[in-house]
Design a protein around this motif. Sequence first.
Motif, PDB file in Angstrom:
ATOM      1  N   ARG A   1       5.822 -17.019   9.585  1.00  0.00           N
ATOM      2  CA  ARG A   1       6.032 -17.778  10.817  1.00  0.00           C
ATOM      3  C   ARG A   1       4.906 -17.590  11.821  1.00  0.00           C
ATOM      4  O   ARG A   1       4.898 -18.170  12.885  1.00  0.00           O
ATOM      5  CB  ARG A   1       7.348 -17.342  11.461  1.00  0.00           C
ATOM      6  N   LYS A  61      12.555  -5.111   2.831  1.00  0.00           N
ATOM      7  CA  LYS A  61      11.358  -4.935   3.640  1.00  0.00           C
ATOM      8  C   LYS A  61      10.329  -6.012   3.301  1.00  0.00           C
ATOM      9  O   LYS A  61       9.727  -6.613   4.187  1.00  0.00           O
ATOM     10  CB  LYS A  61      10.784  -3.542   3.366  1.00  0.00           C
ATOM     11  N   GLN A  63      11.560  -9.318   4.638  1.00  0.00           N
ATOM     12  CA  GLN A  63      11.446  -9.335   6.090  1.00  0.00           C
ATOM     13  C   GLN A  63      10.003  -9.554   6.526  1.00  0.00           C
ATOM     14  O   GLN A  63       9.715 -10.374   7.403  1.00  0.00           O
ATOM     15  CB  GLN A  63      11.961  -7.994   6.620  1.00  0.00           C
ATOM     16  N   ASN A  64       9.102  -8.852   5.883  1.00  0.00           N
ATOM     17  CA  ASN A  64       7.714  -8.970   6.283  1.00  0.00           C
ATOM     18  C   ASN A  64       7.129 -10.329   5.920  1.00  0.00           C
ATOM     19  O   ASN A  64       6.345 -10.899   6.678  1.00  0.00           O
ATOM     20  CB  ASN A  64       6.887  -7.854   5.659  1.00  0.00           C
ATOM     21  N   LYS A  79      -2.764  -8.369   7.767  1.00  0.00           N
ATOM     22  CA  LYS A  79      -1.308  -8.207   7.777  1.00  0.00           C
ATOM     23  C   LYS A  79      -0.721  -8.537   6.408  1.00  0.00           C
ATOM     24  O   LYS A  79       0.147  -7.837   5.904  1.00  0.00           O
ATOM     25  CB  LYS A  79      -0.690  -9.109   8.834  1.00  0.00           C
ATOM     26  N   ASP A  83       3.581  -3.491  -0.328  1.00  0.00           N
ATOM     27  CA  ASP A  83       5.000  -3.492  -0.710  1.00  0.00           C
ATOM     28  C   ASP A  83       5.176  -4.133  -2.084  1.00  0.00           C
ATOM     29  O   ASP A  83       5.935  -3.653  -2.914  1.00  0.00           O
ATOM     30  CB  ASP A  83       5.855  -4.306   0.283  1.00  0.00           C
ATOM     31  N   CYS A 142       8.831 -13.028   5.739  1.00  0.00           N
ATOM     32  CA  CYS A 142       9.465 -13.933   6.676  1.00  0.00           C
ATOM     33  C   CYS A 142       8.732 -13.906   8.014  1.00  0.00           C
ATOM     34  O   CYS A 142       8.379 -14.937   8.581  1.00  0.00           O
ATOM     35  CB  CYS A 142      10.918 -13.491   6.839  1.00  0.00           C
ATOM     36  N   THR A 143       8.466 -12.712   8.475  1.00  0.00           N
ATOM     37  CA  THR A 143       7.774 -12.566   9.756  1.00  0.00           C
ATOM     38  C   THR A 143       6.389 -13.198   9.713  1.00  0.00           C
ATOM     39  O   THR A 143       6.037 -13.998  10.574  1.00  0.00           O
ATOM     40  CB  THR A 143       7.637 -11.068  10.080  1.00  0.00           C
ATOM     41  N   LEU A 144       5.623 -12.824   8.713  1.00  0.00           N
ATOM     42  CA  LEU A 144       4.243 -13.302   8.665  1.00  0.00           C
ATOM     43  C   LEU A 144       4.154 -14.792   8.409  1.00  0.00           C
ATOM     44  O   LEU A 144       3.251 -15.461   8.903  1.00  0.00           O
ATOM     45  CB  LEU A 144       3.466 -12.540   7.587  1.00  0.00           C
ATOM     46  N   MET A 156      -7.353 -10.817  11.157  1.00  0.00           N
ATOM     47  CA  MET A 156      -6.035 -10.305  11.541  1.00  0.00           C
ATOM     48  C   MET A 156      -4.922 -10.654  10.560  1.00  0.00           C
ATOM     49  O   MET A 156      -4.225  -9.782  10.048  1.00  0.00           O
ATOM     50  CB  MET A 156      -5.663 -10.870  12.912  1.00  0.00           C
ATOM     51  N   MET A 214      -1.116  -5.827   4.024  1.00  0.00           N
ATOM     52  CA  MET A 214      -0.099  -4.771   4.123  1.00  0.00           C
ATOM     53  C   MET A 214       1.140  -5.150   3.319  1.00  0.00           C
ATOM     54  O   MET A 214       1.793  -4.298   2.732  1.00  0.00           O
ATOM     55  CB  MET A 214       0.268  -4.540   5.580  1.00  0.00           C
ATOM     56  N   VAL A 215       1.435  -6.424   3.316  1.00  0.00           N
ATOM     57  CA  VAL A 215       2.598  -6.870   2.545  1.00  0.00           C
ATOM     58  C   VAL A 215       2.338  -6.680   1.051  1.00  0.00           C
ATOM     59  O   VAL A 215       3.242  -6.382   0.284  1.00  0.00           O
ATOM     60  CB  VAL A 215       2.933  -8.341   2.875  1.00  0.00           C
TER      61      VAL A 215
END
Lengths: 210, 917
Positions: free
Chosen positions: B766, B756, B759-760, B779, B786, B762-764, B775, B782-783
């Motif tokens: 990009r 998780k 993944q997060n 985000k 984790d 990686c997403t952020l 914003m 939030m990571v």
Amino acid sequence: MLTSTIKLKILVIGESGVGKSSLMLRFTDDKFDPNEQPTIGVDFKVKNLEIDGQRIYLQIWDTAGQERFRTLIPSYYRDATGAILVYDVSKMNSFQKLETWLEELEINTNRNITKMIVGNKIDLQNMRKVDRELGKKFAKQQRALFVETSAANNINVQTAFEELVKKILEDNIFDDQNGVAKSDIRLTGMSDSQNQQPAGGSCTGGYCGR
Amino acid sequence: MANEEVFDDDFYQEDFSTASEFEAFISRLGDIFETYEVVDEEALSSNELSLCEWTEETEDIMFNDFNLSVIRYKAKIKPRETESSKAINQVFQDLTSQENDYSLLDMNYLKHDYEVLNAPKSPNIHPVAVFYGLRDFVVLKSKRKPLMDISQMKLLQSSLSLAINESKCKIPAFIQVLYHEQDVFLGIYDAGEQRLSFDIAHLKTAPPSCKYLSGLLDMFKGKIGVNYINPVMVSVCLTYSLKNFLSATYSSDKKNENDDWDVVDFINVISSLPFGVSADPVNELILYTKWPQVSENVVFDSQTYSDFNPINAQKWSIRTRFDYSPVCYLADMLHEYLTLTESPEALSEYYNFLSSKARISEAQNPFSALTDSRIPGFSGMSLLDGSYTIDGPLNEHQLGKMFQYLLPDEDDEKKFAYGDLKDEPFNPQKIKSAIPDSLVHRLSILLANIYTSYSGRRGVAQFWAEFSQKMRERVDKCMRIPGVANGFPDMRSCLLHQKLQMLNICMERRNIREGKLPFAMQLLAQQHEGPSSLGKTDSDDEFFDCDDDRVVDEEEHAHQSPWNPVGRISKLGKMLLIDSDEPLYIPVTQDPVPKTEDELEDDAEMLLNVTDSGLRAQLMSASLLSDMESFKAANPIGKLEDFIRWYSPRDWIEEDTDERDPFGRKGHLSDRMMIPGNTWQTVWQTAKPVPARRQKRLFDDTKEAEKVLHFLESQTLGSIGQLTVAPLFHTSLIKIQKESENVKDFIPNYKEMEDKLKQNCCTLSREKWNTSKGMSKKKWEMVINDTSEMELSINQARSILKKLYPDKTDFNDDDKKLLNSLMKCYDTELGEGAKNDIGVRVMYMFNLARATQNEQRVEDHSWTLPDPIEKQFTLRLSGNTVNQGMGGPQFLRAILSSNEFRLCGAFSQNTTFTYST
């Protein structure tokens, strides 16, 4: 549904002479010219459309298929939310080369770009070299949508673009405010979309066309 | 009312068709009960009620002033693989089973409402299930005000009783009374001949008679009033708590901010990320000693004597209790670093500050002082020369150390040389940052440490200015930047890394332009010269294998053609030029133009602003023109057709291949190429035969390098933060992975957590940084949750290890199972009770704590445990009675702790035959 317009960028890629520009032109202007000059580098067209009550501003980037342009074009891949990989059903080689194009995509775009594989020129029925099933199977492997089209006879062109857009809308969340695609904002375990699969989703679901 | 005698019809009339409120309530309740489907299931297995999922069905109902919820709780019991006999009565069976006597979950502890981030959620299991071991029951609960009034309770109880009777409700029904947090329930269950009534007493302190088994037994038998043939079966659990761990207390070292960080290991501190917790995350160890099933007549327990000696208990189990409040250092740092991203100050705002400092020490031009080099041997004046105090920005020594780490090639020792920067194979979860332990990663670690632990924004500004300056110097001297991946800017890496790649390419191009050796060859030459062991970068072949072998010697061919062809690479197969017997040569072309992602974006933007498609084609044709000119230079008599044969073979339509002429000369251009006036033709017409190296450069390395340097120098503090957030999170992930190495096997859901986080990130990584309403920052925050969860788990695991396995590093499957269970705060059984290794260790810790408290030594022979913090007795009776046939089950559970006493009874009564003969 959202009231704002969603902006989407779609790439059209594939070997030279498979009909990328023709597909785009048929979709945007409903025109077909067998003698369109070969694209140099990249070009684009825009089209507004409405799908399920959602207004969409499509920016379609048409690319040159020539080997020599390969270093130039990926520059324009950035931020694309969808890609149409085109091959010519009458040229086996153009189909086999799709793997290279997919690789190119993987390297240069976001990982969960929505892909569609298009077998073009089905009007040349008696010259067909690539079986429909073969294309379909390959698309399934690549978790891409699949359709066969004819830009010349206007078969499935509209459907192809629309299906791709629908899939993109499914795969992504869009910003309410300005309708800009935020293709990657799904954080695992942080929103309702917990079941979203990593690596770009479940594109095996849809097949469109005939 | 219906039974009321009516003497005079005229005087008093009762409308029997209208139901009273009370009747309506009962009927409604009965209706709800009737909807319940009851399926007989197999006997419960051990701890099944704690582990399984529970379903809840809620209905609302009004009763007088009370808004009641009628909630059915049902355990989702998995079907058994092997068929086993089903019980005659499931409720009776559950009540008499001791498999779920002790909840696996920490009920007392989990009931608290923690607001701490990582604290677990309250368990699903309902207290009724914990007290009685039931799997299916219904609870009536007041929605708001608690049910405190005795007469209300009675009324509700009797209505419930009526409703159960009418609806033939097959499951026990409870009413929750008194304050909700007291967990007091009154219940009824009707099983035909037998009727069970459930009753709970909840007091602050236990009456003396209830403190020991003997008293409880007396009370139990007195309450039943019927003699059973079987003796009472007793289950006992004594609970002990250990909070003082002494030397087994876990702590993680963190460099104190007030420590003198000019000490020897300064570089180790500043080059690594913190990891650990501010307090021991395990704050309590609970020991349960249990006698699961003993007969009343073989044990004795009273104030004066007890058979329940914990050392001899049949079962031992332990449980951990975690403290979820400690600060996690890594997560804390990340959190703090994110605040940098919001800083709007430009670097130049700090130049003044830095230079004014400089003026104090030395009167000279502050700007040049700041920007002068500190590379050894370079004749710069050193600005900071020890004149800074530790609380201010970085001093010379510190900067020197940091650059030793960041640019190890400038240091003679090369202690921190970069390893092989091999990129991992394709990975869809790749974080858009840079290769682990590359320059960008090191830079982010340094910046994060500078910002969060040392000198804050001023330090960041100073360090960044210094870094940009170093980059400028290196470009001037054409010194390759180490720790950066080879090749073109990689769009899968972060922008900062792309920019540095760009600088290297610019220098490389300049080298080649000026006829010097490419970097990789310089390196090879150096290696041949001396034993100096540089970080090997052998994958540079992209740069140096081009010209030498492939270019056909121009001199040799020059005389063959009257037009002096230049810039040929090789022949294109067997192809000959049209209308000639000259071979078709592939020309040397200009190298492709490298671009970083922001430039690409600008390019695309620019193209989008050109509305005329012809004009766009013109814009695009720069590289086509260059290629055509090179082609003409290499093939002076070549035609557009020849060019197309090389460049776009599909636009060359070959005519029937003549076997005598296999050179592809027969054919024509495709229709689309022949459109008069198309761009290909017009460009061909304008193209002059100019070899690539004499053409106008498509890529101006000087200009591009300057652009990058300006990019570095014009950052704001916030954008420095934004550029380095993804690499910093990436290094944090690597740090966590490394730290978790020997504990991850038994951390519950470790893999899921790691995935998780990956993944997060990686997403952020990009996503484009979005400053509006913070914003992106939100985000990433939030990571951090984790990250902090993982950091805490790893430290919890280490703390448990330190306590239970102080000397062990290899763990077998049993150990791992035990540790995993403890990580979940489960009641974890130790085999062989007190004789178990872990049991011995626990015993030792208890005795050490006691000895320390009493300032004594631990003696081997007299190990004892302190007073239990809780005692639990469960009394059960079932089977035949002495003279009334088969009796229903009788149940009493007493829970005694220092500040609470609870009795949970369930007594059955025969409803068909109440008088004894």
